[in-house]
Design an enzyme around this catalytic site. Structure first.
Site, PDB file in Angstrom:
ATOM      1  N   LYS A 116       0.867  -1.192   0.000  1.00 20.50           N
ATOM      2  CA  LYS A 116       0.000   0.000   0.000  1.00 20.50           C
ATOM      3  C   LYS A 116       0.896   1.233   0.000  1.00 20.50           C
ATOM      4  O   LYS A 116       1.919   1.261   0.701  1.00 20.50           O
ATOM      5  CB  LYS A 116      -0.889  -0.038   1.246  1.00 20.50           C
ATOM      6  CG  LYS A 116      -1.922   1.073   1.344  1.00 20.50           C
ATOM      7  CD  LYS A 116      -2.780   0.922   2.611  1.00 20.50           C
ATOM      8  CE  LYS A 116      -3.910   1.936   2.678  1.00 20.50           C
ATOM      9  NZ  LYS A 116      -4.753   1.754   3.888  1.00 20.50           N
TER      10      LYS A 116
ATOM     11  N   SER B 144      -9.818   1.550   2.931  1.00 23.72           N
ATOM     12  CA  SER B 144      -8.970   2.382   2.103  1.00 23.72           C
ATOM     13  C   SER B 144      -7.903   1.583   1.354  1.00 23.72           C
ATOM     14  O   SER B 144      -7.321   2.089   0.402  1.00 23.72           O
ATOM     15  CB  SER B 144      -8.281   3.449   2.962  1.00 23.72           C
ATOM     16  OG  SER B 144      -7.382   2.837   3.875  1.00 23.72           O
TER      17      SER B 144
ATOM     18  N   SER C 190      -9.965  -0.794   7.156  1.00 23.33           N
ATOM     19  CA  SER C 190      -9.371  -0.681   5.812  1.00 23.33           C
ATOM     20  C   SER C 190      -8.587  -1.886   5.315  1.00 23.33           C
ATOM     21  O   SER C 190      -8.192  -1.902   4.152  1.00 23.33           O
ATOM     22  CB  SER C 190      -8.464   0.538   5.743  1.00 23.33           C
ATOM     23  OG  SER C 190      -9.243   1.682   5.592  1.00 23.33           O
TER      24      SER C 190
HETATM   25  N1  GLN Z   1     -13.421   3.642   6.247  1.00 26.10           N
HETATM   26  C1  GLN Z   1     -12.844   4.114   7.466  1.00 26.10           C
HETATM   27  C2  GLN Z   1     -12.497   5.575   7.336  1.00 26.10           C
HETATM   28  O1  GLN Z   1     -12.811   6.130   6.343  1.00 26.10           O
HETATM   29  C3  GLN Z   1     -11.654   3.296   7.820  1.00 26.10           C
HETATM   30  C4  GLN Z   1     -10.433   3.712   7.112  1.00 26.10           C
HETATM   31  C5  GLN Z   1      -9.231   2.933   7.565  1.00 26.10           C
HETATM   32  O2  GLN Z   1      -9.343   1.920   8.227  1.00 26.10           O
HETATM   33  N2  GLN Z   1      -8.080   3.463   7.235  1.00 26.10           N
HETATM   34  O3  GLN Z   1     -11.917   6.155   8.198  1.00 26.10           O
END
Ligand code: GLN
Length: 490
Positions: free
Chosen positions: A81, A156, A180
């Protein structure tokens, strides 16, 4: 003959390379060829490091030919990532504000992968600063779900999940702050593991919300995620929140069976009105766990309804502080328009942050402001403690919890993009474990009638990753969902 890497497992590839049946260079060429042909339609890579990958693969092949000892992941092609800083290789966190940033150092997790012999194919697409649930917040391009290109891969870590699903790397690293890793794993039908907080060092992982950020692996099989975690986990003096304890034998745990384990079923995760296809698949998975030797125990996590507001107060507060460092002075983008220093900060941040980071910076500074701090941020910290206590109490009665990972299968691109609240609700089953810091994994437990993967989430007590892998490995051994592969895009 070029090896077929479609559906390949890390564990198998690593064995093949070590035994001389496979050459790392051939695998790298096979993946680079697939990326060149197919990733235009999927969008999972932000940067392909073909030269770096070839050089590393040749070095591993040479070591093996010379009979030298090699690491556990020698020659295995993986993706990172784009939130892991990589020395000399551009790292953007999916943001324009870091465009052109070439880190002078390497993250602990990626350095450990490299030391174990893994070969990085490049940097994977993501929501900007890991904020999102659909990968539509990437400043560069969306990622498309390999099972249906009209749909999102989740976020994400959308690139990390989609690249594994589409066989564009053998495994990958992502990060999980509120879901995420697990939510995109669920939407793409692969395995994603968020370990205990502090199990994997955050050193060199670009910060979103420091008390919630969990680096972790993606794999096609449960044992693949375990093999990656074994390598990246472990104490790191460069991260003061890293756990100073030995790493478990996660791959071995995957084959240890689950006889006698008690699986808690939290009633708050199975509410009336939930998606019937998700409920049916997850309930069938629970029956499979019983057939594997588990007993089901009804449990309650009474503060579940507060998890989303608590998460969004804490993560925005921490994000507003972490993102203050992008000021046009030290990293990446600097506005050319500004006269004064003040203007330079404002113009730089105004130009180069996307809407979601801006929304969170505004919300985060608001909840931290004098006069509101106790009402919002302080309150959220108290509720976070109650949520962690819910898990501790539940784990007095059971060894793991089993729940759905996501309330729906993959949704269409654009479907929730204009409504942040709808998007935040996609995290309903995933935000509580990071608030409590406990490990949790998602694996495929079926498909919708439309052919979209459904995820099963296994949550364990803090530091008990082995128990999570035992359950996930036992489930996988009894089922065939993980063998299904998406068709290559045409
Ligand atoms: N979808 C969640 C957010 O927008 C989690 C994102 C994540 O785990 N980085 O914060």
């Amino acid at each position: 003959m070029a090896p077929n890497v479609v559906g390949a497992s890390i564990v198998e590839l690593a064995d093949g390379i070590r035994q001389g049946r496979l050459k790392s260079r051939d695998l790298v060429e096979a993946y680079l060829d697939r990326i060149a042909r197919l990733d235009g339609a999927i969008g999972s890579y932000l940067l392909v490091d073909a030269d770096g990958a070839r050089a590393k693969a040749d070095a591993v092949d040479k070591q093996i030919a010379a009979g030298e000892a090699v690491g556990k992941l020698a020659g295995v092609p993986i993706g990172l990532k784009d939130i892991y800083v990589t020395k000399g290789v551009e790292t953007t966190a999916g943001s324009k504000i870091l465009k052109g940033f070439i880190p002078p150092y390497e993250s602990t997790a990626s350095a450990r992968l490299a030391a174990a012999g893994a070969v990085s194919l490049g940097k994977l697409n993501m929501d900007e600063f890991a904020m999102g649930s659909s990968n539509e917040n990437s400043a560069y391009k969306p990622v498309r779900n390999p099972w249906d290109l009209e749909r999102v891969p989740g976020g994400s870590s959308g690139g990390s999940a989609a690249s594994v699903a589409a066989s564009l790397c053998a495994g990958s690293l992502g990060t999980d702050t509120g879901g995420s890793i697990r939510q995109p794993a669920s939407l793409c039908g692969v395995v994603g593991m968020k370990p205990t907080y502090g199990r994997v060092s955050r050193y060199g992982v670009i910060a979103f919300a420091s008390s919630l950020d969990h680096p972790g692996p993606f794999g096609r099989r449960v044992a693949d995620a375990a093999a990656l975690l074994e390598v990246i986990a472990g104490h790191d003096p460069n991260d003061s929140t890293s756990i100073p304890e030995p790493v478990g034998e996660y791959v071995k745990a995957c084959g240890a069976g689950m006889k006698g384990l008690r699986v808690g079923v939290p009633k708050e995760y199975f509410q009336a009105g939930m998606d019937p296809e998700i409920e049916a698949a997850v309930r069938a998975a629970l029956e499979e766990l019983v057939a594997a030797g588990a007993t089901l125990v009804p449990v309650s996590l009474p503060h579940t309804e507060y998890a989303i507001p608590t998460y969004y107060l804490i993560c925005t507060a921490e994000a507003s502080s972490n993102l203050a460092r992008y000021d046009g002075v030290r990293y990446g983008h600097r506005s050319g328009k500004a006269g004064s220093l003040e203007e330079m900060y404002a113009e730089t941040r105004g130009e180069a942050f996307g809407n979601e980071p801006k929304r969170r910076i505004i919300l985060g500074t608001y909840v931290l402001r004098a006069g509101y701090y106790d009402a919002y941020y302080g309150k959220a910290l108290s509720v976070r403690r109650l949520i962690a206590d819910d898990f501790a109490k539940a784990f007095a009665e059971c060894d793991v919890l089993a729940t759905p990972t996501s309330p729906t299968a993959a949704f269409k691109l654009g479907e929730k993009a204009t409504d942040p609240l709808q998007m935040y609700l996609a995290d309903i089953y995933t935000v509580a474990p990071p608030l409590a810091g406990v490990p949790a994994l998602s694996q495929c437990c079926g498909f919708t009638k439309a052919g979209l993967p459904i995820g099963l989430q296994i949550i364990g007590p803090a530091k008990k990753e082995e128990t999570v892998f035992r359950v996930a490995g036992a489930y996988e051994a009894r089922t065939h969902w993980h063998e299904q592969l998406p068709k290559d895009p045409t």
